[in-house]
Design an enzyme around this catalytic site. Structure first.
Site, short mmCIF file in Angstrom:
data_model
loop_
_atom_site.label_atom_id
_atom_site.label_comp_id
_atom_site.label_asym_id
_atom_site.label_seq_id
_atom_site.Cartn_x
_atom_site.Cartn_y
_atom_site.Cartn_z
N GLU A 318 0.98 -1.20 0.14
CA GLU A 318 -0.18 0.04 -0.23
C GLU A 318 0.95 1.31 0.04
OE1 GLU A 318 -3.84 -0.43 1.99
OE2 GLU A 318 -3.48 1.15 3.06
N HIS A 347 6.13 -26.87 2.11
CA HIS A 347 5.15 -27.95 1.80
C HIS A 347 4.33 -27.33 0.77
CE1 HIS A 347 7.05 -30.92 4.37
NE2 HIS A 347 7.30 -29.96 4.97
N LYS A 451 -12.93 2.65 -2.67
CA LYS A 451 -14.11 2.88 -1.92
C LYS A 451 -15.18 3.55 -2.64
CE LYS A 451 -11.40 3.11 2.44
NZ LYS A 451 -10.76 4.10 3.49
O1 PA5 Z 1 -3.41 2.17 5.27
C1 PA5 Z 1 -4.33 2.54 5.30
O2 PA5 Z 1 -4.44 3.91 5.30
C2 PA5 Z 1 -5.59 1.98 4.81
O3 PA5 Z 1 -5.17 0.59 4.74
C3 PA5 Z 1 -6.60 1.77 6.07
O4 PA5 Z 1 -5.97 1.67 7.33
C4 PA5 Z 1 -7.96 1.32 5.73
O5 PA5 Z 1 -8.38 1.73 4.54
C5 PA5 Z 1 -8.89 1.79 6.96
O6 PA5 Z 1 -9.35 3.09 7.05
P1 PA5 Z 1 -9.77 3.60 8.09
O7 PA5 Z 1 -8.78 3.31 9.48
O8 PA5 Z 1 -10.11 5.26 8.06
O9 PA5 Z 1 -11.13 3.10 8.60
#
Ligand code: PA5
Length: 525
Positions: A318, A347, A451
């Site tokens: 990410e 395995h 989203k």
């Molecule tokens: O690392 C990130 O920014 C994302 O993976 C968020 O943690 C994830 O989308 C969840 O977002 P939020 O904490 O706003 O619900």
């Protein structure tokens, strides 16, 4: 591997019970010299970041996760005070829960339900698996980390009869993530069905004034914890996001913070050969040609660290998986990360690593201490742990013999100090690598786009249902319905949504089979 090469390509940090062996990479002769200026710049960028620069330019935010374990380093005194106050609040709450001063409707809390996703779930899941267990965990921990109704039911099934002694922690930095919102609503419905008040069993971790924050205030939840805009989701394990569930479970959060702080000190060192995060970032650059040309396989030989691979997958992919660089040029950067644990994976896919397509480099994580107690001998002079070590060494050698590269991290034991150190090490390696390839590691436009895309499909889902409900008794083929609601360009999506509606809302949307699979008619009776 020659003894000499092993020694010269191995960073041993005894004070951290840590070593990074980078001898099994085919470093070109002058790689370090060639990359000296770039890594110096990356370390300088990191110094600016830690001093409070706007290092997430797209979101115009500071990036402050390093201050969480050294509040005195935050660039403003009010930030230091907030971090310290939050830590105190976490410890206080954990104490009240463990002492029974704060209890549920049916008695002291026995279970913890953590509701969150992505950066608001993976860290807590990893840490709970790494450090929890019989004799340590004061509460049984469960997770809602998706909007899969069946998955939610599975977790609620495990909590059946115990909701009155379950504490729910809803975690969302933005406070508007649909999966987490749905999880919260499903949990609240379960508490209500059990004749209980969800609000009297719920805590929020979220940004100030977010939708979740407002909801928690309006409903009078037990407590609220902050999530600051200068901490990213995937680097929030050492904020309330990770520390609160860990403290409630009874894990040693002070050691996690101390481990991270100590690794931060070790990874601020200017000499890249003495700095494990700089070495990792350079190793990734070398192994992937700075373009994600090879995948990173994470192989901790320790069950407790099994979820570290998944945690790193998010942290790295990410952060580094970006379309544009900081100059706005299309670069499609990233490094694919996968893994689970050794020797289990030997395995499974390790067969391909040893003999198949050479499109990866491996990171072995070796834990020296087998278990806290003594081991039986499974053969004369040999324990299960000796086998585990043998499998690690054997696989590493087999890869090297076939010209496949690997790194090896060695730690003494999988405890809270080590977990803190590993988190800090990878957080900084990701930041340094991002500087080497000139991208913003701290935003996630692809996640936000996902989203938004889902919201468009949900609007169409509602449009379909509205039309069918307004025309009770009539039946439509996919094409007829798409045409009626002005969505002929999205007939495929209309079909997918109708099939889902008919499978799940059978009493309302009925499907009558046609001649072929796409000739069915749909309607509300
Ligand atoms: O690392 C990130 O920014 C994302 O993976 C968020 O943690 C994830 O989308 C969840 O977002 P939020 O904490 O706003 O619900």
């Amino acid at each position: 591997m020659s003894w000499n090469r092993f020694q010269t390509h191995n960073l041993v940090l005894p004070e951290l019970d840590f070593a990074l062996d980078y001898s099994r990479l085919h470093w070109p002769e002058n790689f370090f010299a060639d990359k000296q200026a770039a890594i110096c710049q990356a370390l300088s960028d990191m110094r600016a970041l830690e001093a409070g620069a706007i290092s997430n330019p797209d979101e115009k935010r500071m990036v402050g996760h390093y201050w969480l374990r050294a509040p005195e380093l935050a660039p403003k005194p009010e930030l230091s005070a907030e971090i310290t106050a939050c830590l105190e609040q976490i410890k206080n709450l954990a104490h009240r829960v463990h002492s029974g001063a704060l209890a549920g409707a049916a008695g002291s809390f026995t279970d913890l339900l953590v509701i969150g996703i992505g950066g608001s779930a993976l860290g807590p899941q990893f840490v709970s698996q790494a450090l929890g267990g019989a004799g340590v965990s004061k509460m049984a921990v469960h997770f809602f980390d998706n909007t899969d109704p069946d998955g939610l039911d599975l977790v609620l099934g495990r909590l059946k009869g115990r909701l009155g002694r379950t504490l729910a922690v809803v975690i969302s930095k933005s406070g508007g993530t649909p999966e987490t919102r749905n999880g919260m609503l499903e949990a609240a419905a379960a508490w209500k069905a059990a004749g209980l008040s969800f609000a009297k069993h719920a805590i929020a971790v979220t940004g100030a004034a977010s939708n979740l924050d407002k909801h928690a205030i309006a409903e009078g939840w037990l407590e609220r914890f902050p999530m600051w805009d200068w901490v990213g989701g995937r680097t929030s394990e050492l904020a309330a996001v990770g520390l609160l569930p860990a403290a409630l479970e009874g894990l040693n959060i002070s050691d996690m913070l101390a481990g991270a702080a100590a690794m931060d000190v070790a990874t601020r060192v200017d000499d890249p050969r003495r700095n494990p995060a700089a070495l990792l970032a350079l190793a990734w650059y070398h192994a992937t040609s700075g373009k994600g040309a090879k995948d990173m396989v994470i192989l901790p030989y320790k069950d407790r660290l099994g979820l570290f691979s998944k945690y790193l997958q998010q942290l790295i992919m990410e952060s580094l998986g970006k379309e544009f660089d900081l100059k706005g040029q299309v670069v499609n950067q990233g490094i694919a990360v996968y893994g689970n644990k050794g020797s289990t994976d030997q395995h499974a896919y390790v067969q391909q690593l040893r003999e198949g397509v050479a499109n990866f480099f491996a990171t072995f994580i070796e834990v020296l201490e087998d278990r806290s107690g003594a081991s039986i001998e499974v053969e004369p002079g040999t324990t299960s742990g000796d086998y585990l070590t043998g499998f690690l060494l054997g696989t590493r050698d087999a890869l090297w013999e076939k010209g496949r590269e690997s790194l090896t991290l060695t730690v003494r034991r999988a405890d809270a100090l080590t977990v803190g150190r590993l988190i800090a090490l990878y957080e900084r390696a990701v930041g340094l690598y991002a500087s080497l390839v000139n991208i913003n590691a701290y935003h996630q436009p692809g996640v936000e786009a996902g989203k938004k895309a889902a919201a468009g499909f949900l609007a169409l889902n509602t449009k379909i249902q509205n039309h069918l409900n307004a025309n009770v008794g009539q039946r439509f083929t996919v094409e007829e319905l798409a045409s009626r609601i002005g969505e002929t360009s999205r007939s495929e999506i209309v079909y997918k949504l109708l099939e889902h509606l008919a499978a799940n809302h059978g009493k309302r949307v009925h499907r009558n089979a046609g001649c072929g699979p796409f000739d069915a008619t749909y309607g509300v009776r």
